[in-house]
Design a protein around this motif. Structure first.
Motif, PDB file in Angstrom:
ATOM      1  N   UNK A  32       0.860  -1.179   0.000  1.00 59.10           N
ATOM      2  CA  UNK A  32       0.000   0.000   0.000  1.00 59.10           C
ATOM      3  C   UNK A  32       0.895   1.228   0.000  1.00 59.10           C
ATOM      4  N   UNK A  33       0.294   2.386  -0.116  1.00 54.25           N
ATOM      5  CA  UNK A  33       1.141   3.582  -0.109  1.00 54.25           C
ATOM      6  C   UNK A  33       1.657   3.923   1.285  1.00 54.25           C
ATOM      7  N   UNK A  34       1.199   3.221   2.320  1.00 53.86           N
ATOM      8  CA  UNK A  34       1.730   3.397   3.670  1.00 53.86           C
ATOM      9  C   UNK A  34       2.991   2.557   3.908  1.00 53.86           C
ATOM     10  N   UNK A  35       3.140   1.499   3.155  1.00 50.56           N
ATOM     11  CA  UNK A  35       4.236   0.551   3.353  1.00 50.56           C
ATOM     12  C   UNK A  35       5.564   1.173   2.924  1.00 50.56           C
ATOM     13  N   UNK A  36       6.617   0.929   3.684  1.00 51.65           N
ATOM     14  CA  UNK A  36       7.941   1.490   3.398  1.00 51.65           C
ATOM     15  C   UNK A  36       8.911   0.464   2.827  1.00 51.65           C
ATOM     16  N   UNK A  51      -1.161  -4.541 -11.943  1.00 52.23           N
ATOM     17  CA  UNK A  51      -0.918  -4.583 -10.504  1.00 52.23           C
ATOM     18  C   UNK A  51      -2.203  -4.611  -9.674  1.00 52.23           C
ATOM     19  N   UNK A  52      -3.079  -3.690  -9.929  1.00 59.33           N
ATOM     20  CA  UNK A  52      -4.299  -3.568  -9.117  1.00 59.33           C
ATOM     21  C   UNK A  52      -5.468  -4.306  -9.779  1.00 59.33           C
ATOM     22  N   UNK A  53      -6.300  -4.886  -8.959  1.00 60.31           N
ATOM     23  CA  UNK A  53      -7.509  -5.554  -9.421  1.00 60.31           C
ATOM     24  C   UNK A  53      -8.451  -4.493  -9.994  1.00 60.31           C
ATOM     25  N   UNK A  54      -8.812  -4.582 -11.280  1.00 59.06           N
ATOM     26  CA  UNK A  54      -9.688  -3.574 -11.895  1.00 59.06           C
ATOM     27  C   UNK A  54     -11.016  -3.385 -11.160  1.00 59.06           C
ATOM     28  N   UNK A  55     -11.559  -4.452 -10.586  1.00 57.60           N
ATOM     29  CA  UNK A  55     -12.824  -4.324  -9.849  1.00 57.60           C
ATOM     30  C   UNK A  55     -12.639  -3.455  -8.606  1.00 57.60           C
ATOM     31  N   UNK A  56     -11.493  -3.602  -7.919  1.00 56.06           N
ATOM     32  CA  UNK A  56     -11.219  -2.778  -6.744  1.00 56.06           C
ATOM     33  C   UNK A  56     -10.991  -1.320  -7.131  1.00 56.06           C
ATOM     34  N   UNK A  57     -10.298  -1.133  -8.251  1.00 58.72           N
ATOM     35  CA  UNK A  57     -10.060   0.229  -8.747  1.00 58.72           C
ATOM     36  C   UNK A  57     -11.395   0.898  -9.057  1.00 58.72           C
ATOM     37  N   UNK A  78       0.973  -0.054  -4.387  1.00 59.18           N
ATOM     38  CA  UNK A  78       1.586   1.112  -5.012  1.00 59.18           C
ATOM     39  C   UNK A  78       2.953   0.698  -5.563  1.00 59.18           C
ATOM     40  N   UNK A  79       3.548   1.564  -6.367  1.00 62.73           N
ATOM     41  CA  UNK A  79       4.859   1.243  -6.940  1.00 62.73           C
ATOM     42  C   UNK A  79       5.657   2.522  -7.165  1.00 62.73           C
ATOM     43  N   UNK A  80       6.950   2.348  -7.400  1.00 62.81           N
ATOM     44  CA  UNK A  80       7.858   3.479  -7.599  1.00 62.81           C
ATOM     45  C   UNK A  80       8.365   3.488  -9.036  1.00 62.81           C
ATOM     46  N   UNK A  81       7.778   4.294  -9.914  1.00 64.88           N
ATOM     47  CA  UNK A  81       8.227   4.333 -11.305  1.00 64.88           C
ATOM     48  C   UNK A  81       9.689   4.744 -11.476  1.00 64.88           C
ATOM     49  N   UNK A  82      10.249   5.419 -10.481  1.00 66.47           N
ATOM     50  CA  UNK A  82      11.629   5.895 -10.609  1.00 66.47           C
ATOM     51  C   UNK A  82      12.667   4.799 -10.418  1.00 66.47           C
ATOM     52  N   UNK A  83      12.266   3.593 -10.024  1.00 68.96           N
ATOM     53  CA  UNK A  83      13.237   2.508  -9.951  1.00 68.96           C
ATOM     54  C   UNK A  83      13.002   1.518  -8.843  1.00 68.96           C
TER      55      UNK A  83
END
Length: 135
Positions: A32-36, A51-57, A78-83
């Protein structure tokens, strides 16, 4: 709206500038976006499209109550496009830099924006690798 842009600097040699396959670029994925700490590594393509389930989105997008929507959104990956990152603690630098950056244009802060029109206009820019509506 999320815009993923290939990094361009004043020193970019456009004669040798090549298309980059987003299926070969690796990025870190978080629960999630809280996870480090990342839970896995996937291609930028898979992060954007699988990545994400379309139904959840859809469920999050259709939730009208802002606080409820925010709570549901916090459970999406969530993901980091920068690497690739070992962690996202303050000051963290990517282990491997992808050369991409992500620009998030938040509709909440731009209530008069026609997101579909902006998306298609941004998609015309050659350095834009992906442009889509965020959750």
């Amino acid at each position: 709206m999320v815009v993923v842009v290939k990094g361009i600097t004043e020193n970019t040699d456009f004669k040798s500038y090549k298309m980059i396959n987003i299926r070969t670029i690796q990025v870190s994925v978080f629960s999630s976006y809280y996870c480090k700490t990342p839970m896995k590594t996937v291609s930028l393509y898979d992060a954007l499209f699988n990545l994400a389930d379309p139904a959840l989105v859809d469920e999050v997008r259709q939730t009208e109550n802002h606080e409820e929507r925010k709570k549901k959104k916090s459970h999406l990956p969530s993901f980091t496009p920068s690497g690739l990152f070992e962690n996202l603690f303050e000051g963290a630098q990517p282990k491997i830099y992808s050369g991409f950056m992500c620009i998030d244009i938040d509709k909440d802060h731009n209530p008069n924006m026609d997101a579909e029109t902006v998306k298609w206009e941004l998609a015309k820019i050659s350095q834009v690798a992906y442009c889509g509506l965020s959750v």
